[in-house]
Design an enzyme around this catalytic site. Structure first.
Site, PDB file in Angstrom:
ATOM      1  N   HIS A  24       0.797  -1.236  -0.112  1.00 29.50           N
ATOM      2  CA  HIS A  24      -0.063  -0.091  -0.129  1.00 29.50           C
ATOM      3  C   HIS A  24       0.806   1.243   0.019  1.00 29.50           C
ATOM      4  O   HIS A  24       0.707   1.970   0.910  1.00 29.50           O
ATOM      5  CB  HIS A  24      -1.089  -0.052   1.175  1.00 29.50           C
ATOM      6  CG  HIS A  24      -0.885  -0.708   2.363  1.00 29.50           C
ATOM      7  ND1 HIS A  24       0.247  -0.130   3.164  1.00 29.50           N
ATOM      8  CD2 HIS A  24      -1.399  -1.320   3.156  1.00 29.50           C
ATOM      9  CE1 HIS A  24       0.239  -0.833   4.424  1.00 29.50           C
ATOM     10  NE2 HIS A  24      -0.537  -1.359   4.530  1.00 29.50           N
ATOM     11  N   HIS A  78      -3.592  -8.575  15.484  1.00 29.86           N
ATOM     12  CA  HIS A  78      -3.799  -7.231  14.771  1.00 29.86           C
ATOM     13  C   HIS A  78      -4.853  -7.902  13.463  1.00 29.86           C
ATOM     14  O   HIS A  78      -4.634  -9.132  12.997  1.00 29.86           O
ATOM     15  CB  HIS A  78      -2.464  -6.924  14.214  1.00 29.86           C
ATOM     16  CG  HIS A  78      -2.708  -5.839  13.207  1.00 29.86           C
ATOM     17  ND1 HIS A  78      -3.605  -4.698  13.281  1.00 29.86           N
ATOM     18  CD2 HIS A  78      -1.817  -5.327  12.014  1.00 29.86           C
ATOM     19  CE1 HIS A  78      -3.282  -3.684  12.191  1.00 29.86           C
ATOM     20  NE2 HIS A  78      -2.149  -4.134  11.602  1.00 29.86           N
ATOM     21  N   GLU A  80      -5.428  -6.312  10.230  1.00 22.53           N
ATOM     22  CA  GLU A  80      -5.048  -6.016   9.100  1.00 22.53           C
ATOM     23  C   GLU A  80      -4.912  -7.221   8.285  1.00 22.53           C
ATOM     24  O   GLU A  80      -4.354  -8.356   8.827  1.00 22.53           O
ATOM     25  CB  GLU A  80      -3.945  -4.984   8.856  1.00 22.53           C
ATOM     26  CG  GLU A  80      -3.901  -4.506   7.563  1.00 22.53           C
ATOM     27  CD  GLU A  80      -2.951  -3.166   7.456  1.00 22.53           C
ATOM     28  OE1 GLU A  80      -2.203  -2.888   8.436  1.00 22.53           O
ATOM     29  OE2 GLU A  80      -2.783  -2.677   6.234  1.00 22.53           O
ATOM     30  N   ASP A  82      -3.243  -8.692   6.093  1.00 28.76           N
ATOM     31  CA  ASP A  82      -1.794  -9.505   5.824  1.00 28.76           C
ATOM     32  C   ASP A  82      -1.460 -10.308   7.341  1.00 28.76           C
ATOM     33  O   ASP A  82      -0.982 -11.209   6.807  1.00 28.76           O
ATOM     34  CB  ASP A  82      -0.728  -8.421   5.754  1.00 28.76           C
ATOM     35  CG  ASP A  82      -0.675  -7.205   6.709  1.00 28.76           C
ATOM     36  OD1 ASP A  82      -1.616  -7.051   7.251  1.00 28.76           O
ATOM     37  OD2 ASP A  82       0.418  -6.935   6.966  1.00 28.76           O
ATOM     38  N   HIS A 145      -0.236  -0.166  14.984  1.00 28.05           N
ATOM     39  CA  HIS A 145      -0.476   1.237  14.075  1.00 28.05           C
ATOM     40  C   HIS A 145      -2.215   1.125  13.780  1.00 28.05           C
ATOM     41  O   HIS A 145      -2.430   1.899  12.935  1.00 28.05           O
ATOM     42  CB  HIS A 145       0.224   1.173  12.886  1.00 28.05           C
ATOM     43  CG  HIS A 145      -0.208   0.089  11.843  1.00 28.05           C
ATOM     44  ND1 HIS A 145      -0.485   0.488  10.739  1.00 28.05           N
ATOM     45  CD2 HIS A 145      -0.160  -1.029  11.937  1.00 28.05           C
ATOM     46  CE1 HIS A 145      -0.792  -0.402   9.767  1.00 28.05           C
ATOM     47  NE2 HIS A 145      -0.434  -1.616  10.506  1.00 28.05           N
ATOM     48  N   ASP A 164       2.916  -5.522  14.170  1.00 31.89           N
ATOM     49  CA  ASP A 164       3.724  -5.011  13.351  1.00 31.89           C
ATOM     50  C   ASP A 164       4.808  -4.162  13.707  1.00 31.89           C
ATOM     51  O   ASP A 164       5.939  -3.930  12.882  1.00 31.89           O
ATOM     52  CB  ASP A 164       2.726  -3.876  12.547  1.00 31.89           C
ATOM     53  CG  ASP A 164       1.826  -4.401  11.596  1.00 31.89           C
ATOM     54  OD1 ASP A 164       2.383  -5.302  10.718  1.00 31.89           O
ATOM     55  OD2 ASP A 164       0.873  -3.849  11.378  1.00 31.89           O
ATOM     56  N   TYR A 191      10.617   0.934   7.545  1.00 31.30           N
ATOM     57  CA  TYR A 191       9.333   0.656   8.111  1.00 31.30           C
ATOM     58  C   TYR A 191       8.870   1.500   9.067  1.00 31.30           C
ATOM     59  O   TYR A 191       7.595   1.957   9.041  1.00 31.30           O
ATOM     60  CB  TYR A 191       9.518  -0.936   8.744  1.00 31.30           C
ATOM     61  CG  TYR A 191       8.245  -1.550   9.302  1.00 31.30           C
ATOM     62  CD1 TYR A 191       7.766  -2.625   8.307  1.00 31.30           C
ATOM     63  CD2 TYR A 191       7.382  -1.330  10.376  1.00 31.30           C
ATOM     64  CE1 TYR A 191       6.409  -3.131   8.443  1.00 31.30           C
ATOM     65  CE2 TYR A 191       6.487  -1.976  10.700  1.00 31.30           C
ATOM     66  CZ  TYR A 191       5.908  -2.734   9.830  1.00 31.30           C
ATOM     67  OH  TYR A 191       4.656  -3.587  10.055  1.00 31.30           O
ATOM     68  N   HIS A 224       6.338  -9.131  10.749  1.00 29.98           N
ATOM     69  CA  HIS A 224       7.167  -8.906   9.489  1.00 29.98           C
ATOM     70  C   HIS A 224       8.775  -9.084   9.493  1.00 29.98           C
ATOM     71  O   HIS A 224       9.097  -8.286  10.395  1.00 29.98           O
ATOM     72  CB  HIS A 224       6.696  -7.732   8.474  1.00 29.98           C
ATOM     73  CG  HIS A 224       5.400  -7.363   8.531  1.00 29.98           C
ATOM     74  ND1 HIS A 224       4.726  -8.090   7.330  1.00 29.98           N
ATOM     75  CD2 HIS A 224       4.366  -6.498   8.921  1.00 29.98           C
ATOM     76  CE1 HIS A 224       3.470  -7.689   7.252  1.00 29.98           C
ATOM     77  NE2 HIS A 224       3.438  -6.955   8.207  1.00 29.98           N
TER      78      HIS A 224
HETATM   79 FE1  FEO Z   1      -0.757  -3.589  10.188  1.00 30.00          FE
HETATM   80 FE2  FEO Z   1       1.309  -6.112   8.935  1.00 30.00          FE
HETATM   81  O1  FEO Z   1      -0.367  -5.138   9.078  1.00 30.00           O
END
Ligand code: FEO
Length: 395
Positions: A24, A78, A80, A82, A145, A164, A191, A224
């Protein structure tokens, strides 16, 4: 990537996404990973899942250790996608009546992503869960986040699963910081600059809270990139420094150009800044991705933006960059604008308007040149750069 044991009966079961180029709006030339973790105790626990299209690989990894149907509970740090893209599939396989632990906001947000009637077990900040020999403690990290974000800490193993936070978009078979080496810090900084910078005040509060709790941390496992095991305190300290946004003696000159006039100005402005013993990074927006520019802006003392005037407005790449930078809310930086124009010349005024909205300190009304800069224009641009450099040195 096959599963890897990271501690006794704790496995990394996540996946590499080698081919993603853009996350994104953030360039990911080295790809990324979606990390998930399996803990085997009296209860078998899965922490986070992966993007939907990688669900098969997550299941294959889990299956190399246990039958996925034996998972007793899932923790979603989280919402999101991913990290929850394959959540519904996992829950369907293990049984939708199995408990799904998440923050209160997580329960609300996951409901807005999936219609499945999961057995939500929303947790409070500081709440603990005994899973056998081990106790898990949940820490709410709202807005880091997303509103739902939380950490899960394993008391006995002193491992922090940080979602994250402390991540990096870096795919590889090397899953530890010490194996990759110092270069991983640049990826962590990128990041931070592109995902977390706007939450810097909250990060400082969170770091203070973690310090106050006196959590012993042997390993930080983000969702990640690599695991921090060599010296987890180093990434905590880096976040502390990045969040404080202490300006370095450094300027970023970011620009685009139509017929090289703004480029010529950028060159001599950068030279003027450099001649004041200030590090300077000239960054042409059709060479550098906005997310790489932001990585340099993160610790810069000044941001200098140049744009030609196009159709009474900004050049599109500059407009894109300013929108992106404004959203990330860098603070404490000096700012200046410049650019060439043909007949109307609005670009400098428009850049300054964004600087004002960002509450950056505009150190000069800005410099504009009609059509092609002549020698005296370039001399003025050099002086403009020198003034910027001197102000940075005075900071
Ligand atoms: Fe906020 Fe890796 O997603």
């Amino acid at each position: 990537m096959k599963p890897i044991q990271i501690a006794e009966n704790i496995y990394h079961v996540g996946v590499n996404d080698w081919n993603i180029e853009d996350f994104h709006g953030y360039s990911t030339p080295l790809g990324t990973t979606y990390n998930a973790f399996l803990i085997l105790d009296e209860k078998t626990v899965l922490i986070d899942t992966v993007k939907a299209e990688f669900g098969d690989r997550l299941l294959a990894n889990i299956s190399r250790i246990v039958d996925p149907r034996s998972i007793d509970l899932v923790i979603s740090n989280h919402t999101e996608m991913d990290h929850t893209g394959s959540l519904a599939r996992i829950m369907h396989i293990i049984g939708e009546d199995k408990p799904l632990y998440c923050s209160k906001m997580g329960a609300k947000n996951i409901r807005q992503h999936f219609t499945n009637p999961f057995n939500y077990q929303p947790v409070e900040n500081g709440q603990s869960l005994k899973i056998g020999k081990r106790t898990l403690t949940f820490l709410e990290t709202r807005m880091l986040h997303w509103p739902d974000s939380m950490f899960t800490y394993v008391n006995e193993d002193r491992i922090l699963f940080s979602s994250d936070a402390f991540g990096q978009h870096y795919a590889g078979f090397e899953i530890y910081d010490d194996v990759v080496g110092e270069k991983i810090m640049w990826h962590a900084r990128k990041y931070f600059a592109n995902i977390l910078m706007l939450y810097a005040p909250l990060i400082l509060k969170l770091l203070a809270k973690v310090k106050e709790m006196n959590l012993a941390i042997d390993m930080i496992c983000p969702d990640h990139g690599v695991i921090w095991r060599k010296n987890p305190a180093a990434i905590l300290e880096a976040y502390q420094n990045w969040s404080r946004q202490i300006p370095a003696r450094k300027a970023v000159v970011v620009y685009d150009t139509m017929w090289h006039s703004t480029e010529k100005m950028a060159d001599v402005i950068a030279e003027g800044i450099s001649d004041q013993q200030v590090e300077v990074r000239p960054m042409y927006l059709r060479k550098w991705h906005r997310s790489d520019v932001m990585t340099e802006v993160a610790d810069a003392g000044a941001i200098v933006v140049g744009s030609p005037t196009l159709n009474n407005g900004l050049f599109p790449t500059v407009s894109d960059f300013l929108t992106y930078m404004k959203g990330l809310k860098p603070t404490g930086k000096l700012a200046a604008a410049f650019g060439s124009y043909g007949w109307s010349g609005e670009a400098v005024k428009l850049i300054n308007k964004v600087f004002e909205q960002m509450k950056l300190e505009i150190i000069d009304p800005g410099m504009k040149v009609q059509y092609v800069p002549e020698k005296q224009d370039l001399d003025s641009a050099y002086e403009f750069g020198c003034r910027i450099g001197r102000r940075i040195m005075e900071q």
